[in-house]
Design a protein around this motif. Structure first.
Motif, PDB file in Angstrom:
ATOM      1  N   VAL A  66       0.850  -1.197   0.000  1.00 59.21           N
ATOM      2  CA  VAL A  66       0.000   0.000   0.000  1.00 59.21           C
ATOM      3  C   VAL A  66       0.886   1.248   0.000  1.00 59.21           C
ATOM      4  CG1 VAL A  66      -1.694   1.319   1.355  1.00 59.21           C
ATOM      5  CG2 VAL A  66      -1.898  -1.166   1.150  1.00 59.21           C
ATOM      6  N   GLY A  67       1.973   1.220   0.762  1.00 62.89           N
ATOM      7  CA  GLY A  67       2.879   2.371   0.839  1.00 62.89           C
ATOM      8  C   GLY A  67       3.437   2.725  -0.531  1.00 62.89           C
ATOM      9  N   ALA A  68       3.854   1.708  -1.276  1.00 60.67           N
ATOM     10  CA  ALA A  68       4.406   1.961  -2.609  1.00 60.67           C
ATOM     11  C   ALA A  68       3.334   2.542  -3.526  1.00 60.67           C
ATOM     12  CB  ALA A  68       4.977   0.676  -3.195  1.00 60.67           C
ATOM     13  N   ARG A  69       2.126   1.965  -3.454  1.00 61.25           N
ATOM     14  CA  ARG A  69       1.056   2.458  -4.343  1.00 61.25           C
ATOM     15  C   ARG A  69       0.616   3.874  -3.961  1.00 61.25           C
ATOM     16  NH1 ARG A  69      -3.338  -1.270  -3.670  1.00 61.25           N
ATOM     17  NH2 ARG A  69      -2.029  -2.665  -2.450  1.00 61.25           N
ATOM     18  N   MET A  70       0.587   4.131  -2.651  1.00 63.58           N
ATOM     19  CA  MET A  70       0.124   5.456  -2.203  1.00 63.58           C
ATOM     20  C   MET A  70       1.141   6.553  -2.546  1.00 63.58           C
ATOM     21  SD  MET A  70      -2.867   5.498  -1.121  1.00 63.58           S
ATOM     22  CE  MET A  70      -3.631   4.127  -1.918  1.00 63.58           C
ATOM     23  N   SER A  71       2.375   6.159  -2.870  1.00 63.76           N
ATOM     24  CA  SER A  71       3.370   7.187  -3.211  1.00 63.76           C
ATOM     25  C   SER A  71       3.004   7.891  -4.509  1.00 63.76           C
ATOM     26  CB  SER A  71       4.766   6.568  -3.300  1.00 63.76           C
ATOM     27  OG  SER A  71       4.908   5.807  -4.483  1.00 63.76           O
ATOM     28  N   TRP A  72       2.159   7.250  -5.340  1.00 67.18           N
ATOM     29  CA  TRP A  72       1.724   7.936  -6.563  1.00 67.18           C
ATOM     30  C   TRP A  72       0.210   8.005  -6.694  1.00 67.18           C
ATOM     31  CZ3 TRP A  72      -1.160   4.620  -9.455  1.00 67.18           C
ATOM     32  CH2 TRP A  72      -0.906   3.250  -9.326  1.00 67.18           C
ATOM     33  N   PRO A 146      23.840  -2.021  -1.066  1.00 66.53           N
ATOM     34  CA  PRO A 146      23.770  -1.571   0.332  1.00 66.53           C
ATOM     35  C   PRO A 146      22.354  -1.811   0.872  1.00 66.53           C
ATOM     36  CG  PRO A 146      23.752   0.311  -1.153  1.00 66.53           C
ATOM     37  CD  PRO A 146      23.926  -0.910  -2.009  1.00 66.53           C
ATOM     38  N   PRO A 147      22.174  -1.699   2.202  1.00 63.24           N
ATOM     39  CA  PRO A 147      20.819  -1.885   2.744  1.00 63.24           C
ATOM     40  C   PRO A 147      19.840  -0.895   2.115  1.00 63.24           C
ATOM     41  CG  PRO A 147      22.437  -1.584   4.511  1.00 63.24           C
ATOM     42  CD  PRO A 147      23.152  -1.336   3.231  1.00 63.24           C
ATOM     43  N   PHE A 148      18.604  -1.352   1.901  1.00 66.28           N
ATOM     44  CA  PHE A 148      17.591  -0.474   1.298  1.00 66.28           C
ATOM     45  C   PHE A 148      16.928   0.341   2.397  1.00 66.28           C
ATOM     46  CE2 PHE A 148      13.892   1.069  -0.755  1.00 66.28           C
ATOM     47  CZ  PHE A 148      14.185   1.087  -2.115  1.00 66.28           C
ATOM     48  N   LEU A 149      16.908   1.650   2.241  1.00 67.79           N
ATOM     49  CA  LEU A 149      16.274   2.522   3.232  1.00 67.79           C
ATOM     50  C   LEU A 149      14.942   2.997   2.663  1.00 67.79           C
ATOM     51  CD1 LEU A 149      19.462   4.640   4.061  1.00 67.79           C
ATOM     52  CD2 LEU A 149      18.599   2.631   5.290  1.00 67.79           C
ATOM     53  N   GLY A 150      13.875   2.852   3.446  1.00 65.02           N
ATOM     54  CA  GLY A 150      12.564   3.335   2.971  1.00 65.02           C
ATOM     55  C   GLY A 150      11.777   2.243   2.282  1.00 65.02           C
ATOM     56  N   GLU A 151      10.802   2.672   1.480  1.00 66.83           N
ATOM     57  CA  GLU A 151       9.824   1.761   0.862  1.00 66.83           C
ATOM     58  C   GLU A 151      10.242   1.443  -0.564  1.00 66.83           C
ATOM     59  OE1 GLU A 151       6.353   1.406   2.514  1.00 66.83           O
ATOM     60  OE2 GLU A 151       6.344  -0.310   1.138  1.00 66.83           O
ATOM     61  N   LYS A 152      10.446   0.144  -0.850  1.00 64.22           N
ATOM     62  CA  LYS A 152      10.795  -0.241  -2.227  1.00 64.22           C
ATOM     63  C   LYS A 152       9.668   0.116  -3.188  1.00 64.22           C
ATOM     64  CE  LYS A 152      14.034  -3.909  -1.301  1.00 64.22           C
ATOM     65  NZ  LYS A 152      14.415  -5.319  -1.361  1.00 64.22           N
ATOM     66  N   HIS A 153      10.031   0.394  -4.420  1.00 61.95           N
ATOM     67  CA  HIS A 153       9.083   0.779  -5.474  1.00 61.95           C
ATOM     68  C   HIS A 153       8.413   2.121  -5.205  1.00 61.95           C
ATOM     69  CE1 HIS A 153       9.985  -3.073  -7.034  1.00 61.95           C
ATOM     70  NE2 HIS A 153       9.356  -3.729  -6.073  1.00 61.95           N
ATOM     71  N   THR A 154       9.036   2.941  -4.383  1.00 61.74           N
ATOM     72  CA  THR A 154       8.690   4.364  -4.417  1.00 61.74           C
ATOM     73  C   THR A 154       9.885   5.026  -5.112  1.00 61.74           C
ATOM     74  OG1 THR A 154       9.637   4.982  -2.294  1.00 61.74           O
ATOM     75  CG2 THR A 154       7.389   4.202  -2.271  1.00 61.74           C
TER      76      THR A 154
END
Ligand SMILES: [Mg+2]
Length: 178
Positions: A66-72, A146-154
């Motif tokens: 949902v986080g990734a989808r809500m980014s757009w 490196p480690p991923f920071l935040g929400e992938k696919h945003t």
């Protein structure tokens, strides 16, 4: 040279796919400029401009967070014309010349070329200053991400992650940015 890492969230994989979010950061070999760019774009305005969607990508989005989808997918999404105008302003604020990086020789900058064509404008970079992060990543597979920071696919989180991965490759391999 001002290096910009770009990531687009799209509604398709073709070169004229609708783009629903632009994320970008300005980076050097060892720093990421905190004044970055991240805006959603209304899908309707992309379709009006003649950009296209793929059912497979629409289906893929339905399975993402949902986080990734809500980014757009939100009410703040601006029109394609307005967001591209703001993106151009942001790019110009970084200086000149611009080197634009995407994750795929045939992807993000190519899709933006289609957008500029649809809007009857020219990209704010020279075609010889387009760079491919995926090429670097695949040539230097021994350098782990490196480690991923935040929400992938945003788009912005993806762009920053790509820039950080590239910085790690440059450092470990002793490569200098042009
Ligand atoms: Mg992405």
């Amino acid at each position: 040279m001002k290096h910009i890492m770009l990531d687009l969230e799209t509604m398709g994989l073709r070169s004229n796919a609708a783009i629903v979010s632009i994320g970008a950061c300005h980076f050097t070999a060892d720093a990421i400029d905190p004044i970055d760019f991240h805006l959603p774009i209304s899908l309707a305005s992309c379709l009006e401009a003649g950009l296209t969607t793929d059912q497979s990508t629409i289906d893929w989005w339905a399975k993402q967070s949902v986080g990734a989808r809500m980014s757009w997918q939100n009410a703040a999404a601006g029109s394609l014309l307005d967001v591209m105008g703001l993106f151009g302003q942001w790019l110009r604020s970084k200086g000149d010349p611009i080197a634009i990086w995407g994750n795929g020789a045939g992807f993000d900058p190519v899709l933006l070329d289609s957008v500029y064509k649809a809007l009857e404008a020219d990209p704010p970079w020279k075609y010889w200053n387009v760079y491919c992060f995926r090429t670097m990543k695949n040539i230097h597979k021994d350098v782990s991400a490196p480690p991923f920071l935040g929400e992938k696919h945003t788009a912005l989180a993806d762009a920053v992650h790509q820039a950080q991965h590239l910085q790690k490759i440059l450092k470990l391999k002793g490569i200098q940015l042009p």
